[in-house]
Design a protein around this motif. Structure first.
Motif, PDB file in Angstrom:
ATOM      1  N   ASN A  64      -1.256  -9.653   0.598  1.00 19.66           N
ATOM      2  CA  ASN A  64       0.004  -9.337  -0.881  1.00 19.66           C
ATOM      3  C   ASN A  64      -0.924  -8.650  -1.802  1.00 19.66           C
ATOM      4  O   ASN A  64       0.280  -9.952  -2.731  1.00 19.66           O
ATOM      5  N   GLN A  75      -1.328  -5.585  -4.071  1.00 23.00           N
ATOM      6  CA  GLN A  75      -1.273  -4.194  -4.293  1.00 23.00           C
ATOM      7  C   GLN A  75      -2.258  -3.292  -4.909  1.00 23.00           C
ATOM      8  O   GLN A  75      -2.505  -3.701  -5.381  1.00 23.00           O
ATOM      9  N   ALA A  92       2.661 -10.942 -11.805  1.00 22.29           N
ATOM     10  CA  ALA A  92       1.285 -10.029 -10.676  1.00 22.29           C
ATOM     11  C   ALA A  92       0.350  -9.889 -11.195  1.00 22.29           C
ATOM     12  O   ALA A  92      -0.391  -9.255 -10.023  1.00 22.29           O
ATOM     13  N   TYR A 115       4.853  -3.927 -12.887  1.00 25.63           N
ATOM     14  CA  TYR A 115       5.237  -4.300 -11.420  1.00 25.63           C
ATOM     15  C   TYR A 115       5.472  -5.745 -11.269  1.00 25.63           C
ATOM     16  O   TYR A 115       4.441  -6.491 -11.377  1.00 25.63           O
ATOM     17  N   ASP A 116       6.586  -6.158 -10.373  1.00 22.80           N
ATOM     18  CA  ASP A 116       7.105  -7.095 -10.596  1.00 22.80           C
ATOM     19  C   ASP A 116       7.893  -7.530  -9.304  1.00 22.80           C
ATOM     20  O   ASP A 116       8.983  -6.723  -9.116  1.00 22.80           O
ATOM     21  N   ARG A 117       7.090  -8.397  -8.444  1.00 25.10           N
ATOM     22  CA  ARG A 117       7.586  -7.787  -6.958  1.00 25.10           C
ATOM     23  C   ARG A 117       7.368  -9.911  -6.273  1.00 25.10           C
ATOM     24  O   ARG A 117       6.535  -9.393  -6.520  1.00 25.10           O
ATOM     25  N   TRP A 173       3.782 -11.049  -4.984  1.00 27.49           N
ATOM     26  CA  TRP A 173       2.942 -10.477  -4.322  1.00 27.49           C
ATOM     27  C   TRP A 173       2.284  -9.888  -5.970  1.00 27.49           C
ATOM     28  O   TRP A 173       2.410 -10.068  -7.050  1.00 27.49           O
ATOM     29  N   HIS A 202       9.365  -0.893  -7.521  1.00 23.04           N
ATOM     30  CA  HIS A 202       8.922  -2.100  -7.268  1.00 23.04           C
ATOM     31  C   HIS A 202       8.210  -2.624  -8.848  1.00 23.04           C
ATOM     32  O   HIS A 202       8.073  -4.229  -9.553  1.00 23.04           O
ATOM     33  N   SER A 203       9.114  -2.078  -9.978  1.00 26.61           N
ATOM     34  CA  SER A 203       8.923  -1.650 -11.090  1.00 26.61           C
ATOM     35  C   SER A 203      10.122  -2.088 -12.131  1.00 26.61           C
ATOM     36  O   SER A 203      11.079  -1.691 -11.727  1.00 26.61           O
TER      37      SER A 203
END
Length: 478
Positions: free
Chosen positions: A182, A184, A342, A384-386, A389, A449-450
């Motif tokens: 997880n 990326q 992240a 990037y904010d998942r 992850w 994912h951002s």
């Protein structure tokens, strides 16, 4: 009619790079059908395992470290099995000494391996060549380099190159469980490229020659043909001079081998060129820095678009200045980076838990700089904010009317990457429409994912009051 290769090179000549005598790098021809993007950490791991299982001639690995959990053990076991099935297989592994010898406490109190060094010891008896790079700068910080974690602040071997026979994966990912699940990153696979793989293989072998060799007893020793110990203060100058010479000789040798006649190239066979960029400032090798600077300051056609990604945002001032001082002439630019949640140091132990705040502070300062531009919308910042992850991706995507350029590898374009660590990048330039779409789709998937950060006062989290003071003093460490 000019060949595609000649047009690609001519389109780069206005950067004053490839024809500059101070920027002498080998250029390789690759067909676009041999290049593919690996999209997820799970696919990255499965590809590593599959390529390892299929290897019969060589496995050559360069990474910061190898983890010690079950996924990493299975991967190392696949190296072991490949060597057992093909005794003539050349198995070479190059890691960073300080990071790869750091012991990781086992929560289950097991007696299993607790460092990269211990997990790789069984390979030594199989004839593997395992080396640990230790910078000569450690001799100037004798007390510091003996302390785990703190010694990693000085300099690291950060190149991520994974070679299996004539196939190579260029990435920014380490060989650890989070990078397989997880976290990326980017992963570019180039198949059936023997000359390119030979270059990176010999690069790893060359750096390995002035690294510390792991022997069967678990001790470290210098190679027989290398006489300069990076741990000894009075060896550091000769270490730097001779290591620099070894790397430059390698580049010069391959530059001569890959010299080609533009008029003898078949356009149906070659539609893409690639070339490596190394950044090893402690050894006075700064190809990646020169190229990136020229890339940022060049005046591109109006329809050009520039995208940048970094897991840890801390652009050196030179890069920030080049991106902002001529913003009216620069292409629309998106910079993708990890949010605090992240960030790889999020919820870390001890002082490490404050590291994400440091990067938030750097983003805040850059946003303030952008807001002073005549057209602040020219540069877009995205987080990037998942959920659950982390983001470790890095690179450049440049889309021009003539070609598509992407840079993939280990650098984060920050102070550590430029001034401290050993980094390796690969620049890929193509006119192939399918490959152009593949690279653009790669960035779009990451951006999916951002979220956009526009106002530092409302869109960024608050930071502890001491962070600005710490960030300014220790900026070169991040």
């Amino acid at each position: 009619m000019k060949s595609i290769m000649k047009r690609l090179l001519n389109s780069l000549c206005n950067l004053n790079l490839l024809l500059n005598k101070k920027f002498d790098v080998p250029i390789f021809r690759v067909h676009s059908s041999n290049i593919s993007v690996i999209k997820t950490p799970v696919d990255f791991y499965e590809t590593l395992k599959n390529l390892s299982d299929q290897s019969t001639k060589r496995i050559c690995i360069s990474s910061l470290y190898i983890g010690t959990d079950h996924l990493e053990k299975d991967l190392v076991e696949s190296f072991y099995q490949a060597k057992s099935k093909s005794p003539d297989l050349n198995l070479t592994i190059l890691l960073d000494y300080n990071r790869a010898t750091r012991e990781t406490p086992k929560s289950d109190q097991s007696n299993g391996p607790t460092s990269s060094k211990s997990i790789l010891l069984p390979l030594i008896n199989q004839g593997a060549n395992v080396n640990f790079y230790l910078t000569h700068l450690t001799s100037r910080h004798y007390g510091l380099w003996r302390r785990p974690k703190w010694n990693e602040l000085i300099s690291l071997h950060h190149m991520k190159l994974y070679i299996f026979d004539n196939n190579i994966i260029i990435s920014g990912a380490n060989l650890s469980d989070t990078y397989f699940t997880n976290r990326q990153d980017r992963y570019i696979l180039i198949r059936d490229s023997p000359t390119l793989c030979d270059y990176f293989d010999q690069l790893i072998q060359t750096i390995g020659q002035f690294s510390l060799k792991l022997n069967t007893t678990g001790d470290f020793q210098l190679h027989d043909n290398w006489h300069y110990d990076p741990r000894k203060f009075f060896h550091r100058y000769l270490f730097k001079i001779n290591a620099h010479k070894a790397i430059k000789n390698l580049n010069n040798d391959f530059s001569a081998k890959t010299t080609f006649n533009h008029h003898n190239i078949n356009d149906d066979v070659v539609d893409t060129i690639v070339f490596p960029l190394l950044q090893m400032k402690s050894l006075k090798i700064r190809d990646e820095e020169k190229f990136t600077s020229c890339l940022f300051e060049n005046q591109w056609p109006k329809s050009t678009r520039l995208d940048i990604a970094t897991g840890y945002f801390n652009l050196i001032q030179k890069y920030q200045k080049k991106l902002t001082e001529n913003s009216c002439l620069s292409p629309p630019t998106t910079i993708l980076m990890a949010s605090e949640e992240a960030n790889g140091f999020y919820e870390g132990n001890g002082l490490l838990r404050y590291v994400p705040y440091v990067y938030t502070y750097y983003v805040r300062k850059f946003l303030q700089r952008i807001n002073k531009l005549s057209n602040p919308n020219q540069i877009s910042i995205r987080y990037y904010d998942r959920p659950k992850w982390s983001f470790h991706g890095k690179g450049i995507w440049l889309q021009t009317p003539e070609y598509y350029l992407t840079m993939v590898g280990s650098t984060n374009f920050g102070y550590r990457s430029v001034y401290r660590d050993n980094e390796a990048q690969l620049v890929i330039i193509t006119k192939n429409e399918r490959l152009k779409e593949t690279f653009q789709s790669e960035f779009v998937d990451l951006v999916h994912h951002s979220r956009t950060i526009r106002n530092w006062q409302t869109d960024l989290p608050r930071i502890p009051f001491l962070i600005p003071f710490i960030s300014n003093i220790f900026r070169s460490l991040f």
